[in-house]
Design an enzyme around this catalytic site. Structure first.
Site, PDB file in Angstrom:
ATOM      1  N   GLU A 294       0.854  -1.193   0.000  1.00 24.42           N
ATOM      2  CA  GLU A 294       0.000   0.000   0.000  1.00 24.42           C
ATOM      3  C   GLU A 294       0.884   1.235   0.000  1.00 24.42           C
ATOM      4  O   GLU A 294       1.858   1.308   0.739  1.00 24.42           O
ATOM      5  CB  GLU A 294      -0.880   0.081   1.253  1.00 24.42           C
ATOM      6  CG  GLU A 294      -2.007  -0.899   1.368  1.00 24.42           C
ATOM      7  CD  GLU A 294      -2.832  -0.649   2.645  1.00 24.42           C
ATOM      8  OE1 GLU A 294      -2.744   0.471   3.219  1.00 24.42           O
ATOM      9  OE2 GLU A 294      -3.538  -1.572   3.076  1.00 24.42           O
TER      10      GLU A 294
ATOM     11  N   GLU B 257     -13.851   5.423  -0.573  1.00 24.02           N
ATOM     12  CA  GLU B 257     -14.734   4.482   0.121  1.00 24.02           C
ATOM     13  C   GLU B 257     -15.480   5.219   1.233  1.00 24.02           C
ATOM     14  O   GLU B 257     -14.905   5.573   2.257  1.00 24.02           O
ATOM     15  CB  GLU B 257     -13.925   3.313   0.693  1.00 24.02           C
ATOM     16  CG  GLU B 257     -13.209   2.512  -0.383  1.00 24.02           C
ATOM     17  CD  GLU B 257     -12.265   1.474   0.202  1.00 24.02           C
ATOM     18  OE1 GLU B 257     -12.759   0.504   0.817  1.00 24.02           O
ATOM     19  OE2 GLU B 257     -11.040   1.643   0.060  1.00 24.02           O
TER      20      GLU B 257
ATOM     21  N   GLU C  22      -9.296   8.987   5.297  1.00 23.19           N
ATOM     22  CA  GLU C  22      -9.515   7.556   5.078  1.00 23.19           C
ATOM     23  C   GLU C  22     -10.535   7.299   3.971  1.00 23.19           C
ATOM     24  O   GLU C  22     -10.498   6.264   3.310  1.00 23.19           O
ATOM     25  CB  GLU C  22      -9.970   6.886   6.370  1.00 23.19           C
ATOM     26  CG  GLU C  22      -8.888   6.741   7.413  1.00 23.19           C
ATOM     27  CD  GLU C  22      -7.776   5.798   6.972  1.00 23.19           C
ATOM     28  OE1 GLU C  22      -8.085   4.758   6.357  1.00 23.19           O
ATOM     29  OE2 GLU C  22      -6.600   6.111   7.219  1.00 23.19           O
TER      30      GLU C  22
ATOM     31  N   LYS D 202     -15.640   4.011   5.237  1.00 24.32           N
ATOM     32  CA  LYS D 202     -14.450   3.756   6.053  1.00 24.32           C
ATOM     33  C   LYS D 202     -14.484   4.639   7.301  1.00 24.32           C
ATOM     34  O   LYS D 202     -14.761   5.839   7.214  1.00 24.32           O
ATOM     35  CB  LYS D 202     -13.175   4.028   5.259  1.00 24.32           C
ATOM     36  CG  LYS D 202     -12.891   3.009   4.169  1.00 24.32           C
ATOM     37  CD  LYS D 202     -11.445   3.063   3.718  1.00 24.32           C
ATOM     38  CE  LYS D 202     -10.526   2.471   4.759  1.00 24.32           C
ATOM     39  NZ  LYS D 202      -9.119   2.404   4.311  1.00 24.32           N
TER      40      LYS D 202
END
Length: 395
Positions: free
Chosen positions: A262, A316, A325, A319
């Protein structure tokens, strides 16, 4: 109408298709959201961008089925909550039979990650399950004849490092040494890579007055020199990777490859999240992609190309945590890019029902590429995708 479609496709595709071949970038396909496109649309998107590697945090059967015969390599994952039961050989074999075997002959599953950032958590019992779970899953793969096709590993935060600068002095935290030594022995025995989640963003966010923004964004800067090796570093990510290599070497191993499972940069954040801007995200990911396309290695490993999975494919919305985030995505859930980084193309909105509700639709999607082509903001490569139903409806 068919003639118009052909003309538009010729206009926008031309020779740029040739120049996108061979891009080895990987992408993290997270799904903690309630507004993402279907896996089949995602499969179309990633193939149009020539992305050949995808990392999941589970083994979603809908995703694995949608990517059947796509030549995309998949990393599938077992969550931290699964570690204890994966120490049981029967449960490990059952999981593989249910989540890997049904798909592996159509979808290229090449890796299983066991847990995520376990060693930098606070659960020592979970830490004690990590290596046994890795060993048991690997053994189950062997009993099913798959250990040569699928490797087993786990992903670590760079927080496992006790020292990271200079890179040649990188060492793991002493309190984690016992766990890491055994894990390294496993990697050496099974010829599997050591995965790290590396985010220069966090270093800048926490110390914006001490950490150079240009240094973390791969922008021109004076860089830093390792006083021991005299190697020069012009970006933090490469320094972090080499620090991990040094830490591994300090534990007696030189035969283990480090891969970045990541890395990314948020396009939006809370007021306290310094540096979380759209422009910084564009620069970080765009410059990183440029480096990867050059098959660059780090200063300490110049002949080993960087192996990176960018985080993440989509924003997203579910999250938890700070705003950042929910804003790491290269794409919005409707299939449009958050920013242009020249990632070999541009896809119109994939949620056509939403487009129609907004008074848009097929003709809007045809006209938008033409308007985009004549604007000064045209990306380096432009590859629109028109779904089969749109062709049928246009006849």
């Amino acid at each position: 109408m068919a003639t118009l479609i052909r003309v538009l496709l010729i206009l926008v595709l031309s020779d740029s298709i040739v120049s996108i071949r061979g891009l080895g970038i990987g992408i993290n396909y997270g799904q903690i959201a309630n507004n993402l496109p279907s896996p089949s649309h995602v499969a179309y998107l990633l193939q149009s961008l020539n992305i050949s590697k995808v990392k999941l945090y589970d083994a979603n059967p809908n995703v694995l089925t949608a990517f059947g015969n796509s030549n995309v390599e998949f990393v599938v994952g077992l969550g931290n909550e699964d570690l204890q039961k994966m120490t049981d050989p029967i449960q490990a074999q059952t999981w593989i039979q249910q989540h890997v075997l049904p798909y592996i002959f159509q979808t290229k599953i090449t890796c299983i990650t066991i847990g995520n950032e376990v060693l930098t958590g606070n659960d020592t019992q979970l830490m004690s399950y990590l290596l046994p779970a890795m060993q048991t899953v690997y053994g189950a793969l062997g009993s099913l004849g798959l250990k040569k096709d699928v490797y087993v590993t786990t992903a670590h935060s760079t927080g496992i490092l006790g020292n990271s600068f200079p890179p040649s002095s990188g060492v793991f935290r002493q309190d984690l040494a016992e766990y890491i030594q055994s894990i390294l022995n496993f990697h050496s025995q099974t010829d599997s890579p050591f995965l790290i989640n590396a985010y220069p963003f966090f270093a800048y966010k926490d110390n914006p007055n001490q950490v150079s923004l240009e240094y973390v964004l791969f922008q021109p800067n004076p860089g830093t020199t390792d006083p021991i090796t005299n190697l020069k570093y012009d970006n933090m990510l490469y320094a972090q990777i080499d620090a991990v290599y040094s830490a591994i070497k300090a534990m007696g191993h030189t035969d283990i490859q480090v891969r970045v499972s990541e890395t990314g940069w948020p396009s939006k954040g809370d007021p306290s999240e310094v540096g979380a801007t759209l422009e910084n995200a564009r620069l970080y990911n765009g410059n990183l992609l440029s480096r990867i396309q050059q098959n660059q290695g780090t200063p300490a490993k110049p002949s080993v190309p960087i192996d990176v999975y960018v985080f993440a494919l989509f924003n997203e919305d579910l999250k938890p945590g700070p705003s950042s985030e929910r804003n790491y995505g290269l794409y919005y859930p409707d299939g449009t890019p958050v920013y242009n980084i020249g990632l070999q193309g541009f896809l119109p909105c994939m949620d056509y029902s939403a487009s129609n509700r907004n008074g848009l639709g097929f003709f809007h999607l045809l006209l938008f590429p033409v308007a985009f082509l004549i604007s000064s903001e045209m990306p380096q490569f432009f590859v629109p995708i028109l779904w089969r139903e749109d062709f049928e409806a246009a006849r």
